[in-house]
Design a protein around this motif. Structure first.
Motif, PDB file in Angstrom:
ATOM      1  N   GLU A   3       0.831  -1.202   0.000  1.00  0.00           N
ATOM      2  CA  GLU A   3       0.000   0.000   0.000  1.00  0.00           C
ATOM      3  C   GLU A   3       0.865   1.251   0.000  1.00  0.00           C
ATOM      4  OE1 GLU A   3      -2.894   1.635   3.240  1.00  0.00           O
ATOM      5  OE2 GLU A   3      -3.939   0.161   2.000  1.00  0.00           O
ATOM      6  N   ILE A   4       0.473   2.184  -0.841  1.00  0.00           N
ATOM      7  CA  ILE A   4       1.135   3.488  -0.916  1.00  0.00           C
ATOM      8  C   ILE A   4       0.060   4.566  -0.842  1.00  0.00           C
ATOM      9  CG2 ILE A   4       3.055   2.622  -2.297  1.00  0.00           C
ATOM     10  CD1 ILE A   4       1.617   4.106  -4.710  1.00  0.00           C
ATOM     11  N   ARG A   5       0.510   5.808  -0.695  1.00  0.00           N
ATOM     12  CA  ARG A   5      -0.412   6.939  -0.717  1.00  0.00           C
ATOM     13  C   ARG A   5       0.037   7.899  -1.811  1.00  0.00           C
ATOM     14  NH1 ARG A   5      -1.166  10.104   4.755  1.00  0.00           N
ATOM     15  NH2 ARG A   5       0.939  10.706   4.214  1.00  0.00           N
ATOM     16  N   ILE A   6      -0.932   8.386  -2.581  1.00  0.00           N
ATOM     17  CA  ILE A   6      -0.654   9.363  -3.635  1.00  0.00           C
ATOM     18  C   ILE A   6      -1.359  10.654  -3.256  1.00  0.00           C
ATOM     19  CG2 ILE A   6      -0.790   9.881  -6.088  1.00  0.00           C
ATOM     20  CD1 ILE A   6      -1.153   6.862  -6.537  1.00  0.00           C
ATOM     21  N   GLN A   7      -0.615  11.759  -3.277  1.00  0.00           N
ATOM     22  CA  GLN A   7      -1.167  13.077  -2.967  1.00  0.00           C
ATOM     23  C   GLN A   7      -1.168  13.914  -4.238  1.00  0.00           C
ATOM     24  OE1 GLN A   7       1.673  14.227   0.051  1.00  0.00           O
ATOM     25  NE2 GLN A   7       0.358  13.436   1.679  1.00  0.00           N
ATOM     26  N   ALA A  16      -7.976  15.063 -10.741  1.00  0.00           N
ATOM     27  CA  ALA A  16      -8.204  13.805 -10.031  1.00  0.00           C
ATOM     28  C   ALA A  16      -9.485  13.850  -9.207  1.00  0.00           C
ATOM     29  CB  ALA A  16      -7.016  13.504  -9.118  1.00  0.00           C
ATOM     30  N   GLN A  17      -9.948  15.043  -8.892  1.00  0.00           N
ATOM     31  CA  GLN A  17     -11.133  15.278  -8.071  1.00  0.00           C
ATOM     32  C   GLN A  17     -10.989  14.706  -6.671  1.00  0.00           C
ATOM     33  OE1 GLN A  17     -14.414  13.846 -10.465  1.00  0.00           O
ATOM     34  NE2 GLN A  17     -14.390  15.696 -11.698  1.00  0.00           N
ATOM     35  N   VAL A  31       7.786   3.833 -10.625  1.00  0.00           N
ATOM     36  CA  VAL A  31       7.011   5.063 -10.516  1.00  0.00           C
ATOM     37  C   VAL A  31       6.355   5.385 -11.856  1.00  0.00           C
ATOM     38  CG1 VAL A  31       7.145   7.536 -10.044  1.00  0.00           C
ATOM     39  CG2 VAL A  31       8.472   5.933  -8.647  1.00  0.00           C
ATOM     40  N   TYR A  32       7.086   5.205 -12.939  1.00  0.00           N
ATOM     41  CA  TYR A  32       6.533   5.480 -14.269  1.00  0.00           C
ATOM     42  C   TYR A  32       5.312   4.591 -14.546  1.00  0.00           C
ATOM     43  CZ  TYR A  32       6.321   6.416 -19.274  1.00  0.00           C
ATOM     44  OH  TYR A  32       5.906   6.786 -20.529  1.00  0.00           O
ATOM     45  N   GLN A  33       5.409   3.316 -14.215  1.00  0.00           N
ATOM     46  CA  GLN A  33       4.281   2.405 -14.414  1.00  0.00           C
ATOM     47  C   GLN A  33       3.066   2.836 -13.589  1.00  0.00           C
ATOM     48  OE1 GLN A  33       6.430  -1.144 -13.340  1.00  0.00           O
ATOM     49  NE2 GLN A  33       6.581  -1.828 -15.464  1.00  0.00           N
ATOM     50  N   GLN A  37      -0.851   4.183 -14.874  1.00  0.00           N
ATOM     51  CA  GLN A  37      -2.109   3.575 -14.441  1.00  0.00           C
ATOM     52  C   GLN A  37      -3.123   4.603 -13.945  1.00  0.00           C
ATOM     53  OE1 GLN A  37      -1.555   0.452 -11.610  1.00  0.00           O
ATOM     54  NE2 GLN A  37      -0.675  -0.930 -13.123  1.00  0.00           N
ATOM     55  N   LEU A  38      -2.656   5.787 -13.579  1.00  0.00           N
ATOM     56  CA  LEU A  38      -3.562   6.808 -13.073  1.00  0.00           C
ATOM     57  C   LEU A  38      -4.389   7.383 -14.216  1.00  0.00           C
ATOM     58  CD1 LEU A  38      -1.138   8.678 -10.654  1.00  0.00           C
ATOM     59  CD2 LEU A  38      -2.836   6.923 -10.070  1.00  0.00           C
ATOM     60  N   ASP A  39      -5.593   7.789 -13.921  1.00  0.00           N
ATOM     61  CA  ASP A  39      -6.485   8.355 -14.937  1.00  0.00           C
ATOM     62  C   ASP A  39      -6.210   9.854 -15.089  1.00  0.00           C
ATOM     63  OD1 ASP A  39      -8.478   8.396 -16.837  1.00  0.00           O
ATOM     64  OD2 ASP A  39     -10.068   8.732 -15.375  1.00  0.00           O
ATOM     65  N   LEU A  40      -4.940  10.185 -15.307  1.00  0.00           N
ATOM     66  CA  LEU A  40      -4.498  11.585 -15.375  1.00  0.00           C
ATOM     67  C   LEU A  40      -3.498  11.780 -16.514  1.00  0.00           C
ATOM     68  CD1 LEU A  40      -3.941  12.092 -11.553  1.00  0.00           C
ATOM     69  CD2 LEU A  40      -5.787  13.093 -12.915  1.00  0.00           C
TER      70      LEU A  40
END
Length: 91
Positions: A3-7, A16-17, A31-33, A37-40
Motif C-alpha cells: 500500500e502506498i499513498r498518492i497526494q 483527479a477530483q 514510478v513510471y508504471q 495507471q492513473l487516470d491523469l
C-alpha cells in the motif's frame, strides 16, 4: 501487493477530483508504471511521446525525483508520492 499513498496538488488535484488516495501496487512496480495507471494522462504526460510533462514535479517521501529516474525506481511499501504542477507566481 503493497500500500502506498498518492497526494495530488493544484491542477492535478482538480483533474483527479481528490486530494489523495491509498493504492495497492504490485511488487517491483516503477514510478513510471504507476503514473501510467492513473487516470491523469493529460495532466502527467506529453501526448506525442508519453514523456512526463516538464511542468510536473514528482516527490517520493518528500524528495524530488528526476523524471528519467521514474523508469527504474521501484515503489516501496508505505511510500508517499506527491504530484505537483508548477505553480504560477513567484517573485
Amino acid at each position: 501487493m503493497s500500500e502506498i499513498r498518492i497526494q495530488y496538488y493544484g491542477s492535478i488535484r482538480a483533474a483527479a477530483q481528490k486530494s489523495e488516495e491509498q493504492m495497492d501496487v504490485s511488487a517491483n512496480m516503477t514510478v513510471y508504471q504507476l503514473l501510467q495507471q492513473l487516470d491523469l494522462q493529460d495532466e502527467l504526460f506529453e501526448s506525442e511521446n508519453k514523456n512526463i510533462r516538464e511542468d510536473v514535479t514528482i516527490l517520493i517521501n518528500g524528495n524530488i525525483i528526476n523524471h528519467e529516474d521514474t523508469l527504474d525506481l521501484n515503489i516501496q511499501p508505505g511510500d508517499i508520492i506527491a504530484l505537483l504542477p508548477i505553480f504560477p507566481g513567484g517573485g
